[in-house]
Design an enzyme around this catalytic site. Structure first.
Site, mmCIF file in Angstrom:
data_model
loop_
_atom_site.group_PDB
_atom_site.id
_atom_site.type_symbol
_atom_site.label_atom_id
_atom_site.label_comp_id
_atom_site.label_asym_id
_atom_site.label_seq_id
_atom_site.Cartn_x
_atom_site.Cartn_y
_atom_site.Cartn_z
ATOM 1 N N GLN A 175 0.795 -1.227 0.000
ATOM 2 C CA GLN A 175 0.000 0.000 0.000
ATOM 3 C C GLN A 175 0.832 1.284 0.000
ATOM 4 O OE1 GLN A 175 -3.814 0.029 2.289
ATOM 5 N NE2 GLN A 175 -2.779 1.610 3.446
ATOM 6 N N GLU A 218 -3.550 9.515 -0.937
ATOM 7 C CA GLU A 218 -2.816 10.194 0.130
ATOM 8 C C GLU A 218 -1.700 11.077 -0.410
ATOM 9 O OE1 GLU A 218 -1.584 7.508 3.196
ATOM 10 O OE2 GLU A 218 -3.631 6.924 3.641
ATOM 11 N N ASP A 255 4.024 0.260 4.409
ATOM 12 C CA ASP A 255 2.735 -0.246 4.887
ATOM 13 C C ASP A 255 2.313 -1.304 3.876
ATOM 14 O OD1 ASP A 255 0.322 -0.909 5.862
ATOM 15 O OD2 ASP A 255 -0.584 1.094 5.722
ATOM 16 N N GLU A 300 4.619 -1.971 8.479
ATOM 17 C CA GLU A 300 3.259 -1.998 9.031
ATOM 18 C C GLU A 300 2.459 -3.105 8.347
ATOM 19 O OE1 GLU A 300 1.466 1.892 8.891
ATOM 20 O OE2 GLU A 300 -0.537 1.058 8.637
ATOM 21 N N ASP A 327 -1.634 -2.267 12.351
ATOM 22 C CA ASP A 327 -2.717 -1.323 12.027
ATOM 23 C C ASP A 327 -4.042 -2.092 12.026
ATOM 24 O OD1 ASP A 327 -4.514 0.438 10.878
ATOM 25 O OD2 ASP A 327 -3.557 0.525 8.930
ATOM 26 N N LYS A 352 -5.310 5.177 15.089
ATOM 27 C CA LYS A 352 -6.236 5.941 14.252
ATOM 28 C C LYS A 352 -7.501 6.141 15.078
ATOM 29 C CE LYS A 352 -5.024 3.908 9.730
ATOM 30 N NZ LYS A 352 -5.279 2.692 8.899
ATOM 31 N N ARG A 381 -6.165 8.951 8.043
ATOM 32 C CA ARG A 381 -6.811 7.962 7.183
ATOM 33 C C ARG A 381 -6.611 8.383 5.732
ATOM 34 N NH1 ARG A 381 -9.455 3.816 10.153
ATOM 35 N NH2 ARG A 381 -8.897 2.810 8.189
ATOM 36 N N SER A 382 -6.945 7.477 4.822
ATOM 37 C CA SER A 382 -6.820 7.847 3.411
ATOM 38 C C SER A 382 -7.881 8.882 3.034
ATOM 39 C CB SER A 382 -6.894 6.617 2.525
ATOM 40 O OG SER A 382 -7.998 5.815 2.867
ATOM 41 N N LYS A 403 1.897 9.622 10.827
ATOM 42 C CA LYS A 403 1.787 9.149 9.438
ATOM 43 C C LYS A 403 0.569 9.838 8.848
ATOM 44 C CE LYS A 403 1.110 4.723 7.061
ATOM 45 N NZ LYS A 403 -0.116 3.907 7.177
HETATM 46 P P1 PGA Z 1 -6.778 3.691 5.327
HETATM 47 O O1 PGA Z 1 -5.229 3.621 5.040
HETATM 48 O O2 PGA Z 1 -7.070 4.978 5.974
HETATM 49 O O3 PGA Z 1 -7.394 3.538 3.964
HETATM 50 O O4 PGA Z 1 -7.077 2.523 6.228
HETATM 51 C C1 PGA Z 1 -4.229 3.998 5.929
HETATM 52 C C2 PGA Z 1 -3.431 2.814 6.416
HETATM 53 O O5 PGA Z 1 -3.697 1.652 6.060
HETATM 54 O O6 PGA Z 1 -2.535 2.998 7.231
HETATM 55 ZN ZN ZN Z 2 -2.052 0.638 7.347
#
Ligand code: PGA
Ligand code: ZN
Length: 427
Positions: A175, A218, A255, A300, A327, A352, A381-382, A403
């Site tokens: 990712q 992002e 990640d 991650e 995560d 988060k 978050r994304s 992050k």
């Molecule tokens: P997400 O991505 O906000 O789409 O979950 C961020 C991450 O995986 O760290």
């Molecule tokens: Zn993540």
């Protein structure tokens, strides 16, 4: 006592043009706080529920009018005249309003908006910066030994350079490839290094015939590279092109977000690695090779959210070479973190706020992790907005890292810039 006199929610839009919840809280002394709830795309199963309207006529079923109504009609009356400075009491009331395990009755998005706006309002009433108020609240978290009560401190950013997975149309299995300016003397210097590497990376990608201008959710570049490894190689080359030393000035974080390519039988399918299927142990072999070949200091979600046994083996093998951040595995959930600590799984936790839904539960997750010596990475978050709460949160709990995504797109820069302001005040 700072009495809450008004609680009001509305529907606004996030960085993907998706509706989300904004909450405003007013206190009787004039203090006003506002917060907007973020939203993930690569979510973990154990996360708090994001309540969406499901009525296809508006926003393809993504509206949040029900969550907004839950704040205005159900939660607001219970909070009037309560003390905004008593965050844990406010959050307990929220948990009484919705006592389902994943906040599925009123919605994690309804609860979180109220919880965060309360902290903003209390800080405004106290006339202190949010990070200071967060630090006061966090210091009072039960079970946090006085010895580990942190002073506010700036976190080291972990910044997205190349995006893949669910954030960039599945161009890569992994990712994010991120960098950390570990050798920078201060936050401001580190930020300049990050931007420099990002620019050199865009040029290198373009020179090699890949897309080095368009960006993912992002803000990281989203080129259709031949392999995950190639993405890391580009970032190392960009670091050198920026006249910085890989491994000394700048290190790499990944990640992997492995939950999103694990298969039903527990194997891992890497489409961009010649469509290879690996067992959990072989995935760890692969990560180990990477840690040997590249200056990687953090991984991650190297394995999937329910692969506890695989995580245990990975931690035994790689835990003293690199940070192993959970995560989807931990979902900012104290009981999952405690289970991980007991099993010897991971050595760092991604935090988060919307994975768990209230600020107090977030503090409990951080404090459990800290007590066990786990690293803390506060994360956006994304799907984000101009809301900057997590910058103050990261400083207030003295997180090791933050992050936020990449170094372009204003929903990301809002946080980087807030940290610049805070850096001045901490001097
Ligand atoms: P997400 O991505 O906000 O789409 O979950 C961020 C991450 O995986 O760290
Ligand atoms: Zn993540």
């Amino acid at each position: 006592m700072t009495k809450i006199s008004n609680v009001y929610a509305r529907e606004v839009l996030d960085s993907r043009g998706k509706p989300t919840v904004e909450v405003e809280i007013t206190c009787d002394d004039g203090g006003i706080g506002r917060a907007i709830v973020p939203s993930g795309a690569s979510t973990g199963q154990a996360e708090a529920l994001e309540l969406r309207d499901a009525s296809a006529e508006r926003y393809d079923g993504q509206g949040v009018l029900q969550a907004v109504a839950n704040v205005n009609d159900v939660i607001a009356p219970t909070l009037l005249s309560q003390d905004a400075a008593d965050q844990s009491a406010i959050d307990s009331i929220l948990l009484q309003c919705d006592d389902s395990p994943q906040k599925s009755q009123l919605g994690g998005n309804a609860l979180l908006g109220v919880s965060l706006a309360t902290a903003h309002a209390a800080a405004a009433s106290k006339r202190v910066p949010l990070h200071q108020h967060v630090n006061d609240l966090f210091s009072a978290t039960p079970h946090l030994p006085t010895s580990s009560t942190p002073r506010p401190a700036l976190p080291l950013p972990m910044t997205n350079m190349i995006s893949g997975g669910l954030h960039a149309g599945g161009n890569l299995d992994f990712q994010d490839v991120l960098i950390m300016s570990v050798g920078a003397s201060d936050y401001r210097t580190g930020l300049e290094w990050i931007v420099r590497v990002y620019r050199r990376l865009g040029e290198l990608l373009c020179d090699a015939g890949f897309e080095g201008r368009l960006v993912g959710d992002e803000g990281g570049y989203g080129p259709a590279l031949g392999s995950n490894r190639q993405a890391v190689e580009f970032v190392v080359r960009a670091t050198e092109a920026a006249k910085l030393r890989p491994g000394e000035d700048v290190t790499i974080a990944l990640d992997v977000a492995a939950t999103h390519f694990v298969q039903e039988d527990g194997s891992y399918r890497l489409v961009t690695e010649q469509d290879t299927t690996l067992t959990s142990s072989q995935m760890t072999d692969r990560l180990e090779e990477w840690v040997t070949d590249f200056p990687i200091t953090s991984i991650e979600d190297g394995l999937a959210e329910e692969d506890w046994e695989g995580w245990r083996e990975m931690t035994k093998r790689l835990g003293d070479k690199t940070a192993l951040v959970g995560d989807d595995l931990f979902t900012t959930n104290e009981s999952r973190i405690r289970r991980g600590i007991e099993l010897g799984v991971g050595n760092a936790v991604l935090i988060k706020v919307n994975q768990i839904g209230t600020l107090t539960e977030t503090f409990c997750a951080i404090s459990a992790a800290r007590q066990a010596g786990y690293g803390i990475v506060v994360s956006a978050r994304s799907g984000e907005t101009e809301d900057t709460t997590i910058a103050d949160l990261a400083v207030g709990v003295a997180a090791d890292h933050i992050k936020i995504g990449s170094i372009v797109r204003s929903e990301r820069l809002a946080k980087y810039n807030q940290l610049l302001r805070i850096a001045e005040s901490l001097r």
